[in-house]
Design an enzyme around this catalytic site. Structure first.
Site, PDB file in Angstrom:
ATOM      1  CE1 TYR A  22       1.035  -0.269   4.445  1.00 39.68           C
ATOM      2  CE2 TYR A  22      -0.056   1.865   4.399  1.00 39.68           C
ATOM      3  CZ  TYR A  22       0.765   0.959   5.035  1.00 39.68           C
ATOM      4  OH  TYR A  22       1.319   1.268   6.253  1.00 39.68           O
ATOM      5  NE  ARG A  68       6.712   4.826   0.692  1.00 41.02           N
ATOM      6  CZ  ARG A  68       6.406   5.605   1.726  1.00 41.02           C
ATOM      7  NH1 ARG A  68       7.322   5.904   2.633  1.00 41.02           N
ATOM      8  NH2 ARG A  68       5.199   6.112   1.850  1.00 41.02           N
ATOM      9  NE  ARG A  86      -5.107 -20.208   3.783  1.00 40.36           N
ATOM     10  CZ  ARG A  86      -4.134 -21.023   4.210  1.00 40.36           C
ATOM     11  NH1 ARG A  86      -4.083 -22.261   3.765  1.00 40.36           N
ATOM     12  NH2 ARG A  86      -3.228 -20.601   5.082  1.00 40.36           N
ATOM     13  CG  HIS A 128       1.126 -20.609   2.028  1.00 38.19           C
ATOM     14  ND1 HIS A 128       0.116 -21.464   2.353  1.00 38.19           N
ATOM     15  CD2 HIS A 128       1.471 -19.998   3.172  1.00 38.19           C
ATOM     16  CE1 HIS A 128      -0.141 -21.389   3.652  1.00 38.19           C
ATOM     17  NE2 HIS A 128       0.672 -20.493   4.177  1.00 38.19           N
ATOM     18  CE  LYS A 138       3.010   3.500   3.407  1.00 39.33           C
ATOM     19  NZ  LYS A 138       3.193   3.580   4.842  1.00 39.33           N
ATOM     20  CD  GLU A 159      10.062   2.015  10.321  1.00 42.74           C
ATOM     21  OE1 GLU A 159       9.772   3.002   9.639  1.00 42.74           O
ATOM     22  OE2 GLU A 159       9.902   0.842   9.923  1.00 42.74           O
ATOM     23  CG  LEU A 217       8.101   2.833   4.805  1.00 44.88           C
ATOM     24  CD1 LEU A 217       7.709   1.570   4.052  1.00 44.88           C
ATOM     25  CD2 LEU A 217       6.871   3.652   5.114  1.00 44.88           C
TER      26      LEU A 217
HETATM   27  N1  PDD Z   1       2.747   5.242   7.662  1.00 42.71           N
HETATM   28  N2  PDD Z   1       7.488   3.974   8.986  1.00 42.71           N
HETATM   29  C1  PDD Z   1       6.336   3.290   9.034  1.00 42.71           C
HETATM   30  C2  PDD Z   1       6.354   1.915   9.610  1.00 42.71           C
HETATM   31  C3  PDD Z   1       5.154   3.862   8.534  1.00 42.71           C
HETATM   32  O1  PDD Z   1       4.007   3.154   8.565  1.00 42.71           O
HETATM   33  C4  PDD Z   1       5.171   5.191   8.014  1.00 42.71           C
HETATM   34  C5  PDD Z   1       3.970   5.863   7.471  1.00 42.71           C
HETATM   35  C6  PDD Z   1       6.409   5.882   8.002  1.00 42.71           C
HETATM   36  C7  PDD Z   1       6.523   7.271   7.452  1.00 42.71           C
HETATM   37  O2  PDD Z   1       6.555   7.270   6.027  1.00 42.71           O
HETATM   38  P1  PDD Z   1       6.007   8.504   5.192  1.00 42.71           P
HETATM   39  O3  PDD Z   1       6.754   9.715   5.657  1.00 42.71           O
HETATM   40  O4  PDD Z   1       6.302   8.167   3.785  1.00 42.71           O
HETATM   41  O5  PDD Z   1       4.523   8.612   5.494  1.00 42.71           O
HETATM   42  C8  PDD Z   1       7.532   5.236   8.484  1.00 42.71           C
HETATM   43  C9  PDD Z   1       1.577   5.708   6.981  1.00 42.71           C
HETATM   44  C10 PDD Z   1       1.285   7.163   7.154  1.00 42.71           C
HETATM   45  C11 PDD Z   1       0.412   4.788   7.326  1.00 42.71           C
HETATM   46  O6  PDD Z   1       0.653   3.594   7.352  1.00 42.71           O
HETATM   47  O7  PDD Z   1      -0.713   5.262   7.523  1.00 42.71           O
END
Ligand code: PDD
Length: 287
Positions: free
Chosen positions: A30, A49, A97, A99, A144, A176, A200
């Site tokens: 996503y 990304r 289903r 994997h 992501k 993070e 991320l």
């Molecule tokens: N999340 N690290 C993680 C694990 C995140 O889920 C996010 C953002 C960030 C920051 O990335 P960015 O600056 O590109 O938003 C770092 C989004 C906002 C979410 O999952 O809703």
């Protein structure tokens, strides 16, 4: 109005089959893209990304950047509010289903928009509490992925203790936040961990580093130990929906004097200015 597999429909009328691999396996990726004054912020970076995430799970991008842009413009127009956040979600599709990847199925593509509620001014003035936890996620946090169970559990720890975010430590080093990137400031130097498989690659993270560079704020991108995190003068979190926020305590212990500091104030001011400039059609880079 949302977009699902080629159609624009009201969200109440949007359904996906129970055998969607997103539902069964969390097999998808996503993106979250902020929209200011009806313009997507740093769109090219978000689409890059997204490609990185799709490559990471070996799923072909169903659209070109131009097609994505076209769809996003339509979703923005079909929803209320000048400031929105776009949520793009792509799964491997619907199949019996098993994997391993099924052959010859179409991916599920879903886009929605919600109002963008950036943090209220009071929180930027007081700062917010955070807690720490061991980072027990997988080894590809640069993807992501929609399978967010560890992040969900880690973030809930923060909510349970009345904090805004859970700051993650892996083998004694900062990675993070559960849903954000983390910066610290020590002796007026901005510090943040380097991009790796353990975090991320945040778009807001990139903007903050560009702003530091552009405004001659000393910064270092390097590993940050737990000790350095806990004894920082300031701790900041960044994300597309929260922008930049000052963290003023960790696990109940004050950071510095327990108030948002100069590093936060400067960066937030530069960030707000930069947003305003780009929304008027200025340069894409912060420098
Ligand atoms: N999340 N690290 C993680 C694990 C995140 O889920 C996010 C953002 C960030 C920051 O990335 P960015 O600056 O590109 O938003 C770092 C989004 C906002 C979410 O999952 O809703």
């Amino acid at each position: 109005m949302i977009y699902l597999n080629g159609k624009f429909v009201p969200i109440e009328q949007a359904y996906i089959p129970v055998l969607d691999r997103g539902f069964i396996f969390g097999d998808g990726v996503y993106e979250v893209i902020p929209v200011y004054s009806r313009k997507p912020f740093r769109l090219a970076n978000h689409l890059q990304r997204l490609q990185h995430s799709l490559d990471g799970i070996r799923l072909k991008n169903p659209h070109t950047d131009e097609q994505w842009q076209d769809l996003l413009v339509q979703i923005i127009a079909a929803n209320e509010g000048d400031d929105q956040y776009l949520y793009l979600h792509i799964t491997r599709g619907v199949a019996k289903r098993d994997h391993a990847f099924p052959a010859g199925i179409a991916p599920t593509v879903f886009i929605m928009s919600n109002p963008l509620l950036t943090p209220p001014q009071e929180l930027l003035l007081t700062g917010v509490p955070a807690i720490t936890a061991q980072d027990n996620r997988w080894g590809r946090c640069d993807i992501k992925a929609i399978s967010l169970l560890p992040n969900v559990l880690l973030r809930q720890l923060a909510v349970d203790s009345g904090a805004m975010e859970t700051v993650l430590l892996r083998e004694g080093f900062l990675t993070e936040g559960a849903a954000s990137n983390i910066f610290i400031s020590k002796n007026n130097v901005l510090l943040t961990p380097p991009k790796s498989h353990l975090m991320l690659p945040g778009i807001t993270y990139d903007v903050v580093l560009e702003l530091a560079q552009a405004h001659a704020i000393p910064y270092e991108v390097r590993a940050i130990s737990e000790e350095e995190l806990r004894t920082a003068d300031e701790v900041l979190l960044t994300s597309s929906t929260k922008e930049i926020m000052p963290i003023v305590s960790l696990d109940g212990k004050l950071i510095g004097d327990g108030k948002p500091g100069l590093m936060f104030k400067q960066l937030n001011q530069f960030y707000q200015q930069y947003k305003a400039v780009t929304m008027r059609g200025g340069n894409a880079a912060a420098v």
